[in-house]
Scaffold this motif. Structure first.
Motif, PDB file in Angstrom:
ATOM      1  N   ASP A   1      38.161  57.262  64.898  1.00 34.53           N
ATOM      2  CA  ASP A   1      37.879  58.483  64.122  1.00 34.53           C
ATOM      3  C   ASP A   1      37.811  58.140  62.635  1.00 34.53           C
ATOM      4  O   ASP A   1      37.003  58.697  61.897  1.00 34.53           O
ATOM      5  CB  ASP A   1      39.000  59.508  64.351  1.00 34.53           C
ATOM      6  N   ILE A   2      38.724  57.242  62.216  1.00 36.46           N
ATOM      7  CA  ILE A   2      38.774  56.829  60.802  1.00 36.46           C
ATOM      8  C   ILE A   2      38.956  55.318  60.741  1.00 36.46           C
ATOM      9  O   ILE A   2      39.789  54.763  61.475  1.00 36.46           O
ATOM     10  CB  ILE A   2      39.961  57.500  60.064  1.00 36.46           C
ATOM     11  N   VAL A   3      38.198  54.655  59.873  1.00 37.32           N
ATOM     12  CA  VAL A   3      38.431  53.236  59.594  1.00 37.32           C
ATOM     13  C   VAL A   3      38.753  53.090  58.114  1.00 37.32           C
ATOM     14  O   VAL A   3      38.063  53.662  57.258  1.00 37.32           O
ATOM     15  CB  VAL A   3      37.203  52.364  59.947  1.00 37.32           C
ATOM     16  N   LEU A   4      39.840  52.369  57.831  1.00 35.57           N
ATOM     17  CA  LEU A   4      40.176  52.044  56.435  1.00 35.57           C
ATOM     18  C   LEU A   4      39.751  50.617  56.170  1.00 35.57           C
ATOM     19  O   LEU A   4      40.172  49.697  56.883  1.00 35.57           O
ATOM     20  CB  LEU A   4      41.688  52.086  56.204  1.00 35.57           C
ATOM     21  N   ALA A   5      38.936  50.428  55.129  1.00 35.89           N
ATOM     22  CA  ALA A   5      38.580  49.073  54.701  1.00 35.89           C
ATOM     23  C   ALA A   5      39.087  48.902  53.268  1.00 35.89           C
ATOM     24  O   ALA A   5      38.373  49.171  52.304  1.00 35.89           O
ATOM     25  CB  ALA A   5      37.073  48.870  54.783  1.00 35.89           C
ATOM     26  N   ASP A   6      40.367  48.520  53.181  1.00 35.72           N
ATOM     27  CA  ASP A   6      40.965  48.242  51.864  1.00 35.72           C
ATOM     28  C   ASP A   6      40.802  46.736  51.661  1.00 35.72           C
ATOM     29  O   ASP A   6      41.683  45.963  52.012  1.00 35.72           O
ATOM     30  CB  ASP A   6      42.443  48.658  51.854  1.00 35.72           C
ATOM     31  N   VAL A   7      39.653  46.345  51.124  1.00 32.22           N
ATOM     32  CA  VAL A   7      39.220  44.940  51.227  1.00 32.22           C
ATOM     33  C   VAL A   7      39.889  44.041  50.185  1.00 32.22           C
ATOM     34  O   VAL A   7      40.296  44.510  49.116  1.00 32.22           O
ATOM     35  CB  VAL A   7      37.683  44.848  51.097  1.00 32.22           C
ATOM     36  N   PRO A   8      40.008  42.725  50.476  1.00 35.30           N
ATOM     37  CA  PRO A   8      40.513  41.785  49.464  1.00 35.30           C
ATOM     38  C   PRO A   8      39.628  41.889  48.220  1.00 35.30           C
ATOM     39  O   PRO A   8      38.393  42.013  48.342  1.00 35.30           O
ATOM     40  CB  PRO A   8      40.339  40.419  50.134  1.00 35.30           C
ATOM     41  N   CYS A   9      40.241  41.834  47.037  1.00 29.06           N
ATOM     42  CA  CYS A   9      39.454  42.022  45.816  1.00 29.06           C
ATOM     43  C   CYS A   9      40.045  41.206  44.671  1.00 29.06           C
ATOM     44  O   CYS A   9      41.071  40.549  44.838  1.00 29.06           O
ATOM     45  CB  CYS A   9      39.403  43.508  45.440  1.00 29.06           C
ATOM     46  N   SER A  10      39.424  41.300  43.504  1.00 26.99           N
ATOM     47  CA  SER A  10      39.883  40.520  42.340  1.00 26.99           C
ATOM     48  C   SER A  10      41.227  41.007  41.816  1.00 26.99           C
ATOM     49  O   SER A  10      41.913  40.289  41.088  1.00 26.99           O
ATOM     50  CB  SER A  10      38.842  40.598  41.222  1.00 26.99           C
ATOM     51  N   GLY A  11      41.620  42.250  42.152  1.00 27.31           N
ATOM     52  CA  GLY A  11      42.950  42.741  41.784  1.00 27.31           C
ATOM     53  C   GLY A  11      43.125  43.107  40.316  1.00 27.31           C
ATOM     54  O   GLY A  11      44.248  43.265  39.849  1.00 27.31           O
ATOM     55  N   TYR A  12      42.016  43.289  39.585  1.00 30.23           N
ATOM     56  CA  TYR A  12      42.150  43.585  38.143  1.00 30.23           C
ATOM     57  C   TYR A  12      42.924  44.871  37.863  1.00 30.23           C
ATOM     58  O   TYR A  12      43.492  45.032  36.796  1.00 30.23           O
ATOM     59  CB  TYR A  12      40.764  43.687  37.481  1.00 30.23           C
ATOM     60  N   GLY A  13      42.945  45.777  38.841  1.00 34.87           N
ATOM     61  CA  GLY A  13      43.658  47.039  38.631  1.00 34.87           C
ATOM     62  C   GLY A  13      45.168  46.895  38.587  1.00 34.87           C
ATOM     63  O   GLY A  13      45.866  47.777  38.099  1.00 34.87           O
ATOM     64  N   VAL A  14      45.687  45.756  39.113  1.00 38.71           N
ATOM     65  CA  VAL A  14      47.150  45.580  39.156  1.00 38.71           C
ATOM     66  C   VAL A  14      47.615  44.432  38.249  1.00 38.71           C
ATOM     67  O   VAL A  14      48.694  43.877  38.450  1.00 38.71           O
ATOM     68  CB  VAL A  14      47.670  45.368  40.607  1.00 38.71           C
ATOM     69  N   ILE A  15      46.817  44.097  37.237  1.00 29.30           N
ATOM     70  CA  ILE A  15      47.211  43.050  36.283  1.00 29.30           C
ATOM     71  C   ILE A  15      48.558  43.388  35.633  1.00 29.30           C
ATOM     72  O   ILE A  15      49.352  42.494  35.346  1.00 29.30           O
ATOM     73  CB  ILE A  15      46.108  42.837  35.209  1.00 29.30           C
ATOM     74  N   GLY A  16      48.835  44.676  35.435  1.00 30.99           N
ATOM     75  CA  GLY A  16      50.109  45.086  34.851  1.00 30.99           C
ATOM     76  C   GLY A  16      51.306  44.659  35.689  1.00 30.99           C
ATOM     77  O   GLY A  16      52.410  44.490  35.173  1.00 30.99           O
ATOM     78  N   LYS A  17      51.099  44.477  36.996  1.00 29.34           N
ATOM     79  CA  LYS A  17      52.196  44.060  37.887  1.00 29.34           C
ATOM     80  C   LYS A  17      52.106  42.585  38.254  1.00 29.34           C
ATOM     81  O   LYS A  17      53.110  41.970  38.604  1.00 29.34           O
ATOM     82  CB  LYS A  17      52.164  44.905  39.167  1.00 29.34           C
ATOM     83  N   LYS A  18      50.899  42.028  38.213  1.00 36.41           N
ATOM     84  CA  LYS A  18      50.704  40.602  38.571  1.00 36.41           C
ATOM     85  C   LYS A  18      49.851  39.942  37.481  1.00 36.41           C
ATOM     86  O   LYS A  18      48.643  39.723  37.669  1.00 36.41           O
ATOM     87  CB  LYS A  18      50.015  40.500  39.931  1.00 36.41           C
ATOM     88  N   PRO A  19      50.476  39.629  36.327  1.00 41.45           N
ATOM     89  CA  PRO A  19      49.681  39.189  35.169  1.00 41.45           C
ATOM     90  C   PRO A  19      48.910  37.894  35.372  1.00 41.45           C
ATOM     91  O   PRO A  19      47.915  37.656  34.697  1.00 41.45           O
ATOM     92  CB  PRO A  19      50.719  39.029  34.047  1.00 41.45           C
ATOM     93  N   GLU A  20      49.349  37.050  36.342  1.00 43.94           N
ATOM     94  CA  GLU A  20      48.622  35.781  36.521  1.00 43.94           C
ATOM     95  C   GLU A  20      47.177  35.993  36.977  1.00 43.94           C
ATOM     96  O   GLU A  20      46.320  35.128  36.792  1.00 43.94           O
ATOM     97  CB  GLU A  20      49.353  34.875  37.528  1.00 43.94           C
ATOM     98  N   ILE A  21      46.883  37.182  37.543  1.00 44.40           N
ATOM     99  CA  ILE A  21      45.525  37.476  38.018  1.00 44.40           C
ATOM    100  C   ILE A  21      44.495  37.262  36.903  1.00 44.40           C
ATOM    101  O   ILE A  21      43.418  36.730  37.135  1.00 44.40           O
ATOM    102  CB  ILE A  21      45.449  38.939  38.541  1.00 44.40           C
ATOM    103  N   LYS A  22      44.858  37.665  35.674  1.00 42.62           N
ATOM    104  CA  LYS A  22      43.852  37.621  34.599  1.00 42.62           C
ATOM    105  C   LYS A  22      43.448  36.205  34.215  1.00 42.62           C
ATOM    106  O   LYS A  22      42.365  35.995  33.686  1.00 42.62           O
ATOM    107  CB  LYS A  22      44.352  38.400  33.370  1.00 42.62           C
ATOM    108  N   TYR A  23      44.311  35.224  34.477  1.00 45.32           N
ATOM    109  CA  TYR A  23      43.992  33.848  34.101  1.00 45.32           C
ATOM    110  C   TYR A  23      43.272  33.092  35.219  1.00 45.32           C
ATOM    111  O   TYR A  23      42.851  31.962  35.033  1.00 45.32           O
ATOM    112  CB  TYR A  23      45.271  33.074  33.743  1.00 45.32           C
ATOM    113  N   ARG A  24      43.157  33.716  36.378  1.00 44.76           N
ATOM    114  CA  ARG A  24      42.613  32.986  37.538  1.00 44.76           C
ATOM    115  C   ARG A  24      41.217  33.457  37.930  1.00 44.76           C
ATOM    116  O   ARG A  24      40.663  32.996  38.915  1.00 44.76           O
ATOM    117  CB  ARG A  24      43.563  33.138  38.732  1.00 44.76           C
TER     118      ARG A  24
END
Length: 450
Positions: free
Chosen positions: A329-352
């Motif tokens: 009835d419903i499929v969720l596709a919360d796909v792997p992504c660059s994660g830029y929205g959570v840089i505030g919690k995982k700052p290493e994302i911005k350097y990678r």
């Protein structure tokens, strides 16, 4: 330090693990602290703050070091580089530690690590920084906006440039400032089976400060506790750590009692469990992920919450599962992504981030969306989401999906609070931005199969 453990050496080793070995910051810090569980609360807080701060402000810190050092940061030996970075963070952002102590501890650590001949260098750079940091000139805004924002907010220039193009100067600066703000922990109170008042009361009885989070009555921000694992409401499965933006996925999916839902990239299970709660124990949520390790994370949460209608299994989202064709009835596709929205919690994302990594991600996302489309019943719903603010991964993927599959966007206005409604939500999608919406950066689109 009081415990006999050299906390500055621990900090250096954690930073090397993140920078040289590519470990995630929250995992490197957590592993180090759990190894030395006897450390006093104050020392644990010091280690966490210096590691996170040094990482968050790395571009600004490197700018300061390069202004006073004959050897540029990127030419230094990695241990010396991390010793200097964490010391400069303390000199610039922490008043409680005297400058002389910061310099002395750094010199002692350099010697302990076998860099006896670099002691005068470390000492000289740090004492000059301590004396002259306040007179340092930064790149002027009017001459080069990208360079100014990059140094001021410690964000790589290529990301600053992209967001200026996509979102304009004012919004970009709001996002950059928000990434450096301390983030309170947001929890979803499980009002299915529990009273919201009682959950909040239990938290307050344990000395926790509870505040209302934006948009959803059952979303709360909590602070002032030592360890979340010691909170009764957490142990008893009455709350789940989850950002409001991610809670909105279940609201927008709008499951009905008895639905069959597939969550294709579910770990650690927050969205699956939320949907299970919204169906009040009826129906089934198939929470899938690529590895046994990830499925174990989902199962731990299913058990803690005692959730009866969510089941976890190993299934690679890029491989077609013929058993699931046209079943959901419903499929969720919360796909792997660059994660830029959570840089505030995982700052290493911005350097990678690299252009090549992003191109590979878009291909992966489309592969998963192709499979997701096959699992949706006729007239069923597909919810596509990411925790990024990159248009290539969000709006461009959304348009590509509609051009290649028999789906149309469907308004999400009836499922979201009035203050989030806009022209785009009327069409069927929502882009949340840090510093603008008071949440992580997050994208959600709702499609109906024709």
């Amino acid at each position: 330090m009081t415990s006999g453990i050299n906390t500055r050496e621990m900090i250096m080793e954690i930073l090397l693990q993140i920078d040289e070995e590519g470990e995630h910051s929250h995992i490197a810090i957590r592993n180090a602290l759990s190894k030395y569980q006897f450390l006093p609360k104050q020392e644990r807080a010091f280690i966490t703050r210096v590691c996170e701060g040094t990482l968050e402000y790395r571009i600004l810190i490197d700018y300061i070091i390069d202004s006073f050092s004959k050897i540029p940061v990127d030419k230094m030996k990695p241990p010396i580089r991390e010793i200097l970075r964490s010391a400069v963070y303390q000199l610039k952002f922490m008043d409680r530690v005297p400058d002389s102590a910061v310099c002395n501890e750094a010199v002692k650590l350099a010697q302990k690590k076998g860099f006896y001949n670099l002691k005068p260098f470390v000492n000289g750079v740090l004492r000059t920084v301590a004396r002259q940091m306040d007179e340092l000139e930064y790149p002027p805004r009017e001459e080069n906006l990208v360079r100014y924002l990059s140094v001021r907010y410690s964000m790589p220039e290529e990301l600053v440039e992209r967001w200026l193009n996509d979102y304009g100067e004012e919004t970009t600066e709001k996002m950059l400032a928000d990434f450096l703000e301390e983030k309170p922990v947001t929890v979803r109170c499980r009002t299915y089976l529990n009273s919201l008042d009682k959950i909040c009361e239990s938290l307050k009885n344990q000395g926790v400060k509870v505040e209302q989070a934006p948009y959803l009555p059952y979303a709360k921000r909590i602070s002032g506790y030592n360890h979340i694992l010691a909170l009764d409401a957490f142990i008893q499965g009455k709350m789940v750590v989850q950002d409001v933006s991610s809670m909105l996925v279940a609201e927008i999916a709008n499951p009905q009692k008895g639905d069959y839902v597939i969550d294709m990239c579910a770990a650690p299970g927050g969205k699956s469990l939320h949907i299970g709660d919204k169906m009040e124990g009826f129906g089934t949520v198939d929470a899938r992920d690529i590895s046994q390790y990830k499925v174990n994370l989902i199962e731990e949460n299913i058990q803690r919450l005692n959730s009866i209608n969510v089941q976890a299994k190993v299934q690679d989202a890029t491989i077609f599962d013929v058993e699931s064709e046209c079943k959901a009835d419903i499929v969720l596709a919360d796909v792997p992504c660059s994660g830029y929205g959570v840089i505030g919690k995982k700052p290493e994302i911005k350097y990678r981030s690299t252009a090549q990594k992003e191109e590979e991600l878009v291909i992966l996302q489309r592969t998963i969306l192709d499979k997701a489309a096959e699992y949706v019943k006729p007239r069923g719903v597909l919810v596509f989401s990411t925790c990024t603010i990159a248009k290539e991964e969000n709006e461009e993927n959304m348009m590509w999906f509609m051009n290649n599959h028999p789906f149309k966007l469907e308004s999400i206005d009836e499922f979201i609070p009035e203050e989030l409604r806009s022209e785009t939500t009327g069409l069927g999608y929502l882009q949340m931005l840090p510093g603008v919406h008071g949440t992580d950066g997050f994208f959600i689109a709702r499609f109906r199969r024709k």
